[in-house]
Enzyme design. Structure first.
Site, PDB file in Angstrom:
ATOM      1  NE  ARG A  45      -2.698  -0.325   3.283  1.00 32.48           N
ATOM      2  CZ  ARG A  45      -3.462  -1.113   3.922  1.00 32.48           C
ATOM      3  NH1 ARG A  45      -4.641  -1.062   3.849  1.00 32.48           N
ATOM      4  NH2 ARG A  45      -3.003  -1.727   5.034  1.00 32.48           N
ATOM      5  CD  GLU A 129      -1.819 -27.191   3.979  1.00 35.43           C
ATOM      6  OE1 GLU A 129      -1.842 -27.991   3.210  1.00 35.43           O
ATOM      7  OE2 GLU A 129      -2.295 -26.950   5.156  1.00 35.43           O
ATOM      8  N   GLY A 134      -1.834 -22.063  10.329  1.00 37.83           N
ATOM      9  CA  GLY A 134      -0.293 -21.538  10.120  1.00 37.83           C
ATOM     10  C   GLY A 134       0.512 -22.624   9.449  1.00 37.83           C
ATOM     11  CB  ILE A 136      -0.705 -27.350  11.180  1.00 37.19           C
ATOM     12  CG1 ILE A 136      -0.293 -26.887  12.444  1.00 37.19           C
ATOM     13  CG2 ILE A 136      -1.078 -28.763  11.036  1.00 37.19           C
ATOM     14  CD1 ILE A 136      -1.347 -26.975  13.747  1.00 37.19           C
ATOM     15  CD  GLU A 190      -6.374 -12.367  10.835  1.00 34.87           C
ATOM     16  OE1 GLU A 190      -6.341 -11.995   9.776  1.00 34.87           O
ATOM     17  OE2 GLU A 190      -5.448 -13.124  10.846  1.00 34.87           O
ATOM     18  CG  ASP A 201      -8.469 -16.067  12.446  1.00 31.81           C
ATOM     19  OD1 ASP A 201      -8.355 -15.931  11.141  1.00 31.81           O
ATOM     20  OD2 ASP A 201      -7.809 -16.845  12.811  1.00 31.81           O
ATOM     21  CE  LYS A 205      -6.689 -19.071  11.034  1.00 34.07           C
ATOM     22  NZ  LYS A 205      -6.279 -18.697  12.171  1.00 34.07           N
TER      23      LYS A 205
HETATM   24  P1  NAP Z   1      -0.103  -7.218   6.884  1.00 36.20           P
HETATM   25  O1  NAP Z   1       0.985  -7.603   7.804  1.00 36.20           O
HETATM   26  O2  NAP Z   1      -0.940  -6.267   7.230  1.00 36.20           O
HETATM   27  O3  NAP Z   1       0.358  -7.182   5.691  1.00 36.20           O
HETATM   28  C1  NAP Z   1      -0.611  -6.864   4.347  1.00 36.20           C
HETATM   29  C2  NAP Z   1       0.155  -6.387   3.037  1.00 36.20           C
HETATM   30  O4  NAP Z   1      -0.633  -6.093   2.115  1.00 36.20           O
HETATM   31  C3  NAP Z   1       1.101  -5.147   3.655  1.00 36.20           C
HETATM   32  O5  NAP Z   1       2.194  -5.275   2.834  1.00 36.20           O
HETATM   33  C4  NAP Z   1       0.328  -4.240   2.854  1.00 36.20           C
HETATM   34  O6  NAP Z   1       1.074  -3.023   2.376  1.00 36.20           O
HETATM   35  C5  NAP Z   1      -0.390  -4.881   1.777  1.00 36.20           C
HETATM   36  N1  NAP Z   1      -1.668  -4.294   1.490  1.00 36.20           N
HETATM   37  C6  NAP Z   1      -2.969  -4.245   2.102  1.00 36.20           C
HETATM   38  N2  NAP Z   1      -3.867  -3.745   1.375  1.00 36.20           N
HETATM   39  C7  NAP Z   1      -3.375  -3.239   0.193  1.00 36.20           C
HETATM   40  C8  NAP Z   1      -3.857  -2.432  -0.893  1.00 36.20           C
HETATM   41  N3  NAP Z   1      -5.242  -2.293  -0.937  1.00 36.20           N
HETATM   42  N4  NAP Z   1      -3.057  -2.438  -1.932  1.00 36.20           N
HETATM   43  C9  NAP Z   1      -1.825  -2.602  -2.113  1.00 36.20           C
HETATM   44  N5  NAP Z   1      -1.263  -3.430  -0.865  1.00 36.20           N
HETATM   45  C10 NAP Z   1      -1.879  -3.655   0.141  1.00 36.20           C
HETATM   46  O7  NAP Z   1      -0.890  -8.709   6.918  1.00 36.20           O
HETATM   47  P2  NAP Z   1      -0.303 -10.122   7.258  1.00 36.20           P
HETATM   48  O8  NAP Z   1      -0.403 -10.429   8.662  1.00 36.20           O
HETATM   49  O9  NAP Z   1       0.535 -10.454   6.428  1.00 36.20           O
HETATM   50  O10 NAP Z   1      -1.735 -11.025   6.594  1.00 36.20           O
HETATM   51  C11 NAP Z   1      -1.938 -11.082   5.168  1.00 36.20           C
HETATM   52  C12 NAP Z   1      -2.678 -12.360   5.012  1.00 36.20           C
HETATM   53  O11 NAP Z   1      -2.411 -13.416   5.530  1.00 36.20           O
HETATM   54  C13 NAP Z   1      -4.193 -12.035   5.865  1.00 36.20           C
HETATM   55  O12 NAP Z   1      -5.400 -12.868   4.678  1.00 36.20           O
HETATM   56  C14 NAP Z   1      -4.260 -12.798   7.077  1.00 36.20           C
HETATM   57  O13 NAP Z   1      -5.636 -13.194   7.438  1.00 36.20           O
HETATM   58  C15 NAP Z   1      -3.450 -14.139   6.509  1.00 36.20           C
HETATM   59  N6  NAP Z   1      -2.387 -14.894   7.338  1.00 36.20           N
HETATM   60  C16 NAP Z   1      -1.731 -13.965   8.497  1.00 36.20           C
HETATM   61  C17 NAP Z   1      -1.163 -14.886   9.427  1.00 36.20           C
HETATM   62  C18 NAP Z   1      -0.366 -14.066  10.435  1.00 36.20           C
HETATM   63  O14 NAP Z   1       0.448 -14.958  11.195  1.00 36.20           O
HETATM   64  N7  NAP Z   1      -0.122 -12.835  10.051  1.00 36.20           N
HETATM   65  C19 NAP Z   1      -1.022 -16.223   9.203  1.00 36.20           C
HETATM   66  C20 NAP Z   1      -1.987 -16.754   8.399  1.00 36.20           C
HETATM   67  C21 NAP Z   1      -2.814 -16.354   7.619  1.00 36.20           C
HETATM   68  P3  NAP Z   1       2.005  -2.233   3.491  1.00 36.20           P
HETATM   69  O15 NAP Z   1       2.975  -2.941   3.699  1.00 36.20           O
HETATM   70  O16 NAP Z   1       2.313  -1.078   2.597  1.00 36.20           O
HETATM   71  O17 NAP Z   1       0.998  -1.863   4.446  1.00 36.20           O
HETATM   72  N1  HSE Z   2      -4.604 -14.004  13.409  1.00 37.52           N
HETATM   73  C1  HSE Z   2      -4.522 -15.577  12.998  1.00 37.52           C
HETATM   74  C2  HSE Z   2      -4.232 -16.151  14.441  1.00 37.52           C
HETATM   75  C3  HSE Z   2      -3.292 -15.532  12.153  1.00 37.52           C
HETATM   76  O1  HSE Z   2      -4.026 -15.675  15.443  1.00 37.52           O
HETATM   77  O2  HSE Z   2      -4.540 -17.455  14.347  1.00 37.52           O
HETATM   78  C4  HSE Z   2      -3.180 -16.969  11.730  1.00 37.52           C
HETATM   79  O3  HSE Z   2      -4.325 -17.186  11.075  1.00 37.52           O
END
Ligand code: NAP
Ligand code: HSE
Length: 439
Positions: A45, A129, A134, A136, A190, A201, A205
């Site tokens: 972003r 996946e 995460g 697993i 999140e 969340d 899942k």
């Molecule tokens: P995050 O740290 O907030 O990263 C989101 C990324 O997407 C950032 O780089 C952000 O840009 C970019 N972004 C968001 N909206 C945008 C837009 N409109 N246009 C362009 N770029 C955009 O989130 P995250 O924790 O990595 O999570 C990402 C996904 O993985 C989510 O669906 C989440 O549910 C899933 N997930 C997360 C985890 C976890 O442990 N965090 C585990 C499993 C699944 P900027 O860097 O410039 O802000």
């Molecule tokens: N917010 C999520 C959690 C990230 O705490 O389990 C992994 O899906």
């Protein structure tokens, strides 16, 4: 070697983790899959922003469409989160016949049916996946490894943030809010942490796993969901005294179909804080770890355990999908195993009201003669049996907690009886009711 050219849409916690993991293990992945992986663009972003995982400026873009539509990009990896732009990103990639990898469980839960149908229509694949538990590899387990089983029960600790909070509240006596702040700092939560703590969340899942296990689409609104906001240190302590640990537990139970050729597959799906006996393996799953306990009619009980959130664990799951996508791309494979809704078109979800379970109940009551008798009378009238009672010594006339352990009772009857009890003048605060699971 064939090259897979990646467009990473998102360079945050997970996107950064994938970028870093490919730098560390890209060569290993290539030697194992026979394809090389080249990150051509990373969409974010904000271009000017300090990033814990540095990404060269020449790779950054803010224009997801130009990346997705770039003919040199052969695989789109959606790691941006949210359900609006992310949906457009995935739709556009699939319409162009490009495979997509996503970690976005909120999006799959809301629009998965549409997106999997689109992938099928355009003869390409959608991999997910990283969307559940995460690191697993539970999607692959249910899709492939346990494909020969009917899944009669599936229990999951599926939210790392909630498990981290509950564990530290229990082991260190910390307050809810302090631990939530820490979970956010560690990149577990999140962007909107109410998705974690209110149970949504985990429900996203649970819906994905339940749909996969039972072969028909289970919508989020069919999943009875409650989170951990109302759980206090007092509940955690009383549960401990009774020999239980409180976890946010997802439950997917197959209800025996009635007789007859047209018997429907019926399942109960819920997410709620739950008392788990301390001697059950799931009670010992602590901190950010997740676990999924699966009972198959052929395999019996199997257990899958690992880090449920965070940068590296989630990146590992994305790498697994990159490998699958590379192999499928090279071999021109589409829908090698049907992704989701396939074997059971006649299934249904039973409402929570029909669920039967033992319960933990905490009331806040005035300590005076006749209090317990009034409550017991209302439960007795509803044919609800009490299995044990704890009331810490208090002072007559003051408020005290009253803990009741309840024998198996229907959810609807419990809710009705507790509503009546809540109207008694001796009851001084909202009642807490938590199911108990004996597996
Ligand atoms: P995050 O740290 O907030 O990263 C989101 C990324 O997407 C950032 O780089 C952000 O840009 C970019 N972004 C968001 N909206 C945008 C837009 N409109 N246009 C362009 N770029 C955009 O989130 P995250 O924790 O990595 O999570 C990402 C996904 O993985 C989510 O669906 C989440 O549910 C899933 N997930 C997360 C985890 C976890 O442990 N965090 C585990 C499993 C699944 P900027 O860097 O410039 O802000
Ligand atoms: N917010 C999520 C959690 C990230 O705490 O389990 C992994 O899906």
């Amino acid at each position: 070697m064939e090259q897979v050219t990646l467009g990473l849409i998102g360079g945050g916690t997970v996107g950064g983790g994938v970028f870093q993991a490919l730098q560390r293990n890209g060569a290993l992945l290539s030697s194992r899959t026979g394809s090389t992986f080249h990150v051509a663009k990373v969409v974010v972003r904000t271009l000017e922003k300090p990033r814990p995982v540095p990404i060269p400026a020449r790779l950054l873009s803010t224009n997801w469409r130009s990346v997705v539509e770039d003919p040199t990009i052969s695989l789109v990896v959606e790691l941006m989160g949210g359900t609006t732009t992310a949906r457009q990103v995935i739709r556009r990639a699939l319409e162009l016949g490009k495979p997509v990898v996503t970690a976005n469980k909120a999006l799959l839960s809301a629009h998965g049916e549409e997106l999997f149908a689109l992938a099928l229509k355009h003869r390409t694949n959608l991999y997910y996946e990283a969307s559940v538990a995460g690191g697993i590899p539970i999607i692959k387990v249910l899709r492939e490894s346990l494909i020969g089983n009917r899944i009669t029960h599936l229990y999951g600790i599926l939210n790392g943030t909630c498990n981290y909070i509950l564990t530290r509240m229990k082991l260190e006596g910390l307050e809810f809010q302090d631990v939530l702040d820490e979970a956010q700092r560690l990149g577990y939560a999140e962007a909107d942490p109410s998705l974690d703590i209110d149970g949504h969340d985990a429900a996203h899942k649970a819906g994905i796993l339940a749909s996969l296990a039972h072969g028909f689409w289970i919508r989020p609104e069919q999943i009875a969901t409650s989170g951990i906001r109302g759980i206090t240190r007092m509940d955690i302590q009383f549960a401990g005294q009774l020999g239980y640990t409180i976890k946010l537990l997802a439950k997917v139970k197959q209800i025996e179909p009635g007789a007859g050729a047209k018997a429907r597959c019926r399942v109960q799906v819920s997410v709620s804080p739950t008392l788990i006996p301390n001697d059950h393996v799931l009670a010992g799953v602590n901190h950010v770890f997740n676990a999924v306990f699966v009972r198959g009619d052929v395999a019996g009980d199997t257990l899958f355990y690992g880090r449920g959130a965070g940068q590296d664990a989630t990146a590992s799951a994305v790498l697994s999908d990159l490998a699958d996508a590379a192999v499928d791309l090279r071999n021109g494979l589409q829908s090698r195993i049907p992704p989701f809704v396939s074997h059971e078109r006649n299934g249904g979800v039973l409402p929570l009201a029909q669920a039967v379970s033992p319960y933990y109940v905490r009331l806040s009551v005035i300590d005076k003669p006749g209090t317990l008798a009034k409550i017991a009378a209302l439960l007795g009238r509803a044919k609800i049996g009490i299995s044990s009672v704890i009331q810490p010594e208090g002072h007559v006339g003051e408020s005290v907690p009253l803990i009741l352990m309840i024998h198996d009772a229907p959810h609807a009857a419990m809710a009705r009886a507790l509503a009546q009890i809540g109207r008694l003048s001796v009851v001084r605060a909202p009642t807490v009711m938590i199911p108990v699971e004996h597996f």
